[in-house]
Design an enzyme around this catalytic site. Structure first.
Site, mmCIF file in Angstrom:
data_model
loop_
_atom_site.group_PDB
_atom_site.id
_atom_site.type_symbol
_atom_site.label_atom_id
_atom_site.label_comp_id
_atom_site.label_asym_id
_atom_site.label_seq_id
_atom_site.Cartn_x
_atom_site.Cartn_y
_atom_site.Cartn_z
ATOM 1 N N HIS A 267 46.747 30.806 48.405
ATOM 2 C CA HIS A 267 46.246 32.132 48.782
ATOM 3 C C HIS A 267 47.307 33.213 48.516
ATOM 4 O O HIS A 267 47.051 34.202 47.825
ATOM 5 C CB HIS A 267 45.856 32.118 50.270
ATOM 6 C CG HIS A 267 45.349 33.425 50.782
ATOM 7 N ND1 HIS A 267 44.007 33.699 50.887
ATOM 8 C CD2 HIS A 267 45.993 34.547 51.211
ATOM 9 C CE1 HIS A 267 43.848 34.931 51.367
ATOM 10 N NE2 HIS A 267 45.039 35.467 51.577
ATOM 11 N N GLU A 268 48.495 33.002 49.051
ATOM 12 C CA GLU A 268 49.546 34.012 48.903
ATOM 13 C C GLU A 268 49.959 34.163 47.434
ATOM 14 O O GLU A 268 50.294 35.263 47.003
ATOM 15 C CB GLU A 268 50.757 33.678 49.787
ATOM 16 C CG GLU A 268 50.469 33.640 51.293
ATOM 17 C CD GLU A 268 49.795 34.902 51.841
ATOM 18 O OE1 GLU A 268 50.072 36.006 51.330
ATOM 19 O OE2 GLU A 268 48.984 34.786 52.784
ATOM 20 N N HIS A 271 47.903 36.774 45.844
ATOM 21 C CA HIS A 271 48.426 38.126 46.118
ATOM 22 C C HIS A 271 49.650 38.388 45.241
ATOM 23 O O HIS A 271 49.805 39.452 44.658
ATOM 24 C CB HIS A 271 48.879 38.236 47.578
ATOM 25 C CG HIS A 271 47.763 38.334 48.577
ATOM 26 N ND1 HIS A 271 46.817 39.334 48.527
ATOM 27 C CD2 HIS A 271 47.446 37.582 49.660
ATOM 28 C CE1 HIS A 271 45.971 39.192 49.560
ATOM 29 N NE2 HIS A 271 46.324 38.127 50.252
ATOM 30 N N GLU A 297 42.663 41.002 48.481
ATOM 31 C CA GLU A 297 42.048 39.792 49.039
ATOM 32 C C GLU A 297 41.173 39.098 48.005
ATOM 33 O O GLU A 297 41.009 37.880 48.042
ATOM 34 C CB GLU A 297 41.234 40.127 50.291
ATOM 35 C CG GLU A 297 42.069 40.251 51.551
ATOM 36 C CD GLU A 297 42.869 39.002 51.897
ATOM 37 O OE1 GLU A 297 42.287 37.909 51.940
ATOM 38 O OE2 GLU A 297 44.082 39.122 52.113
HETATM 39 ZN ZN ZN Z 1 45.402 37.547 52.075
#
Ligand code: ZN
Length: 504
Positions: A267-268, A271, A297
């Site tokens: 997830h990170e 980003h 997101e």
């Molecule tokens: Zn996030």
């Protein structure tokens, strides 16, 4: 006659912009340090330094000379497109800050700093009443700030929403969340009543932190995170921050659920890749970062859920995981693992939610915020309304306030209007995914371990613009269509209908 890029006015503005950038970078770096390495006792003294830096930032933004230069730049035809976008962004920042007096800003900052502790204590004691008066105060101030910022009779909650995602007001979000309520809520019910049980017990156990860290680094590198330009750290709550495109930092957390650390890293990394792909021309300027919270997101959720929880992704990666944890994963096949990490389990906690029920947690917060801001729901009624909605939409009731309205920190920070961006991110991701699939065989690429065409698509269509375009423009230019929530609905129905053998 000047040629573009030779504007003298912009040249005079530039030192102010550099100063803003330096102050911002220092604050970000302190933020990183506080959440990763700083000793506990450092907080009050370091907070004082951060307070001085943010005061300097405020004074620079509201400087009269800066205002004059900005207005002159707006009339100057000699600016490049990037410079013009930076000036536009500066105008937005100035407007947001200068319509509220510095004194009120400071008071609000102090209130939210205090509120964090009040919230934490109330949560620990499972006592909503203890937090309610502070929450009421914060809500009133945010309503007041929104009324200062509102233009031409704009509704207060629309102003708050616009602070996180431009052009996504209640009219648009009512349609989006309405579809989730009509289609996904009954679908989840059907699925939990289907009798299909997925075993995910092997994901919990004794996984050494050292080995988890080894896997985390491997997965981060595998998906494309560049350790020469980034750092992977550890913090209680995973996050990503960027100083510029040569220094992007992310964290993960280790516990006894091995999937938590792995999917947090994926997830990170989503980003982080957004920030690493910001072009040199834009980095360290006001437009040199992801365009919005929702678009950010979309990148993290795309990588985590669409890519990271797909079978194809794990074909080349699972053997490595099984090699690091031979005992814990003995007898667990690739398919067992992939099913386990996509298990649907309605529960009361947002941050523990699976991909399918997650947007319902957001739907509930959206409906509540709307009631609080637009319909004057008394804050004391929140627990009751909260529990009722969880019961109706997810079939679960929080045992106490710590699993209910006290679970998230957002409201204690005054962040009303923030939650919808989480669900919008997933919806943007599904729209990109549908478009991407028309031009490439994503599963075949993943099975080969080749993510580069996926990054090329995202870099080309999303990352390279920084804040030069809004999320809505990016979606439209990339996919040829305005925001369309149907892609998200279809994606969820197809994926989970297949996994649980049920149809909507
Ligand atoms: Zn996030």
């Amino acid at each position: 006659m000047y040629k573009k890029g030779d504007s003298e006015t912009y040249g005079e503005l530039k030192p102010y912009l550099d100063r803003l950038m330096a102050l911002h970078t220092a604050q970000v770096l302190f933020g990183w340090d506080q959440q990763t390495q700083a000793p506990k006792e450092a907080n009050p003294r370091t907070s004082a330094v951060i307070g001085i830096l943010s005061g300097e930032y405020y004074r620079t933004v509201t400087d009269e000379r800066l205002k004059t230069l900005k207005e002159a730049c707006e009339k100057d035809a000699g600016l490049t497109d990037t410079e013009a976008a930076i000036v536009r962004e500066l105008g937005d920042t100035m407007e947001k800050l200068s319509c509220i007096p510095e004194k009120e800003y400071r008071q609000f900052a102090e209130l939210t700093a205090r509120a964090a502790a009040v919230w934490e204590k109330a949560k620990k004691e499972k006592n909503f009443e203890a937090f309610a008066p502070t929450l009421k105060e914060i809500l009133n101030i945010q309503k007041h700030f929104a009324s200062c910022r509102a233009k031409n009779g704009e509704k207060l909650y629309d102003v708050m929403l616009g602070g996180y995602e431009k052009n996504f007001d209640m009219e648009c979000l009512d349609r989006f969340f309405g579809r989730l309520r009509e289609v996904i809520v009954p679908f989840v019910k059907k699925l939990t009543e289907s009798g299909v049980r997925i075993d995910d017990s092997f994901l919990t156990g004794d996984f050494s932190e050292e080995k988890q860290a080894q896997i985390a680094r491997f997965v981060a590198g595998y998906v494309g995170f560049d350790f020469q330009r980034g750092v992977l750290g550890v913090s209680a709550h995973p996050f990503t921050m960027s100083l510029h495109n040569r220094d992007v930092r992310m964290t993960t957390a280790y516990n006894n659920h091995v999937d938590d650390a792995i999917f947090s890293v994926i997830h990170e990394a989503g980003h982080a890749m957004y920030e690493l792909h910001i072009p040199d021309e834009l980095t360290q300027t006001l437009v040199g970062t992801g365009t919005s919270m929702g678009m950010h997101e979309s990148q993290s959720r795309f990588l985590e859920n669409v890519i990271g929880r797909s079978r194809a992704f794990w074909v080349p990666v699972y053997p490595k995981l099984a090699e690091v944890f031979p005992e814990q994963l003995s007898g667990v096949s690739l398919d067992d693992f992939v099913r386990a990490v996509s298990k649907v389990q309605p529960g009361p906690i947002r941050t523990q939610a699976d991909e399918l029920t997650y947007p319902i947690h957001i739907l509930i917060r959206y409906e509540l915020e709307k009631m609080l801001v637009e319909e004057d729901l008394p804050v004391w009624d929140i627990p009751e309304v909260w529990a009722g909605k969880y019961e109706e939409y997810l079939g679960v009731r929080p045992e106490d306030a710590s699993e209910g309205a006290l679970q998230d920190i957002h409201w204690s920070q005054g962040s009303f209007g923030y939650f919808p961006s989480y669900a919008l991110g997933s919806a943007f991701a599904a729209q990109f995914y549908s478009h991407m699939r028309r031009t490439m065989d994503i599963d075949a690429l993943l099975e080969k371990g080749d993510l580069s065409p996926i990054w090329e698509y995202l870099r080309e269509n999303v990352h390279r613009y920084g804040k030069m375009k809004t999320s809505r423009q990016i979606l439209k230019d990339a996919t040829g269509e305005d925001f369309n929530p149907q892609y998200y609905i279809d994606y969820l129905l197809e994926k989970y209908g297949g996994l649980y053998q049920v149809s909507a």
